[in-house]
Design a protein around this motif. Structure first.
Motif, PDB file in Angstrom:
ATOM      1  N   TYR A  31       0.809  -1.220   0.000  1.00  0.00           N
ATOM      2  CA  TYR A  31       0.000   0.000   0.000  1.00  0.00           C
ATOM      3  C   TYR A  31       0.845   1.274   0.000  1.00  0.00           C
ATOM      4  O   TYR A  31       0.312   2.368  -0.139  1.00  0.00           O
ATOM      5  N   VAL A  32       2.158   1.152   0.167  1.00  0.00           N
ATOM      6  CA  VAL A  32       3.018   2.327   0.279  1.00  0.00           C
ATOM      7  C   VAL A  32       2.849   3.272  -0.909  1.00  0.00           C
ATOM      8  O   VAL A  32       2.683   4.485  -0.734  1.00  0.00           O
ATOM      9  N   GLU A  57      -8.466  11.513  -8.670  1.00  0.00           N
ATOM     10  CA  GLU A  57      -7.600  10.406  -8.254  1.00  0.00           C
ATOM     11  C   GLU A  57      -7.533  10.308  -6.737  1.00  0.00           C
ATOM     12  O   GLU A  57      -7.546   9.207  -6.178  1.00  0.00           O
ATOM     13  N   MET A  58      -7.492  11.435  -6.052  1.00  0.00           N
ATOM     14  CA  MET A  58      -7.495  11.411  -4.587  1.00  0.00           C
ATOM     15  C   MET A  58      -8.776  10.775  -4.067  1.00  0.00           C
ATOM     16  O   MET A  58      -8.743   9.976  -3.138  1.00  0.00           O
ATOM     17  N   ARG A  59      -9.907  11.128  -4.673  1.00  0.00           N
ATOM     18  CA  ARG A  59     -11.182  10.527  -4.250  1.00  0.00           C
ATOM     19  C   ARG A  59     -11.163   9.016  -4.462  1.00  0.00           C
ATOM     20  O   ARG A  59     -11.585   8.255  -3.590  1.00  0.00           O
ATOM     21  N   GLN A  64     -10.361   3.427  -2.199  1.00  0.00           N
ATOM     22  CA  GLN A  64      -9.629   2.164  -2.261  1.00  0.00           C
ATOM     23  C   GLN A  64      -8.812   1.899  -1.001  1.00  0.00           C
ATOM     24  O   GLN A  64      -8.579   0.747  -0.645  1.00  0.00           O
ATOM     25  N   LEU A  65      -8.398   2.963  -0.328  1.00  0.00           N
ATOM     26  CA  LEU A  65      -7.650   2.814   0.918  1.00  0.00           C
ATOM     27  C   LEU A  65      -8.565   2.701   2.129  1.00  0.00           C
ATOM     28  O   LEU A  65      -8.096   2.531   3.254  1.00  0.00           O
ATOM     29  N   GLY A  66      -9.867   2.816   1.918  1.00  0.00           N
ATOM     30  CA  GLY A  66     -10.810   2.727   3.023  1.00  0.00           C
ATOM     31  C   GLY A  66     -10.878   3.990   3.853  1.00  0.00           C
ATOM     32  O   GLY A  66     -11.253   3.949   5.027  1.00  0.00           O
ATOM     33  N   PRO A  69     -16.311   6.689   4.034  1.00  0.00           N
ATOM     34  CA  PRO A  69     -17.356   5.743   4.437  1.00  0.00           C
ATOM     35  C   PRO A  69     -17.723   4.767   3.313  1.00  0.00           C
ATOM     36  O   PRO A  69     -17.879   3.567   3.561  1.00  0.00           O
ATOM     37  N   ALA A  70     -17.836   5.265   2.078  1.00  0.00           N
ATOM     38  CA  ALA A  70     -18.170   4.380   0.957  1.00  0.00           C
ATOM     39  C   ALA A  70     -17.058   3.356   0.724  1.00  0.00           C
ATOM     40  O   ALA A  70     -17.327   2.181   0.437  1.00  0.00           O
ATOM     41  N   GLY A  71     -15.810   3.794   0.839  1.00  0.00           N
ATOM     42  CA  GLY A  71     -14.682   2.885   0.669  1.00  0.00           C
ATOM     43  C   GLY A  71     -14.653   1.816   1.739  1.00  0.00           C
ATOM     44  O   GLY A  71     -14.389   0.643   1.459  1.00  0.00           O
ATOM     45  N   MET A  72     -14.935   2.205   2.962  1.00  0.00           N
ATOM     46  CA  MET A  72     -14.971   1.223   4.049  1.00  0.00           C
ATOM     47  C   MET A  72     -16.080   0.209   3.818  1.00  0.00           C
ATOM     48  O   MET A  72     -15.879  -0.994   4.015  1.00  0.00           O
TER      49      MET A  72
END
Length: 82
Positions: A31-32, A57-59, A64-66, A69-72
């Motif tokens: 993930y780095v 891209e940040m969004r 993707q990194l969680g 809330p939607a990512g989690m």
């Protein structure tokens, strides 16, 4: 932090905070690069130099990194508050 660029104090602070987050418990060394990209895009957004694609891209990376809330939800992650 990955080598190859000079990181600002604010970027280093964000990096540390991200790796201390509950989500970081699910990240490994793979993930780095994604976290570094997130930090770069966030820095550009915060200093008002970001392009629209960097904000997008940040969004995407945040999800993707969680970090959203939607990512989690998509990752099936739940942070338990005690």
């Amino acid at each position: 932090m990955p080598r190859g660029r000079a990181w600002t104090a604010e970027e280093r602070k964000l990096w540390r905070n991200l790796w201390k987050s509950p989500q970081a418990n699910e990240w490994d060394d793979s993930y780095v690069a994604a976290v570094a990209a997130y930090v770069c895009h966030a820095s550009a957004i915060y200093d008002s130099s970001a392009s629209a694609w960097q904000a997008q891209e940040m969004r995407h990376l945040g999800g993707q990194l969680g970090l959203t809330p939607a990512g989690m939800t998509a990752l099936g992650w739940v942070i338990r508050h005690e």
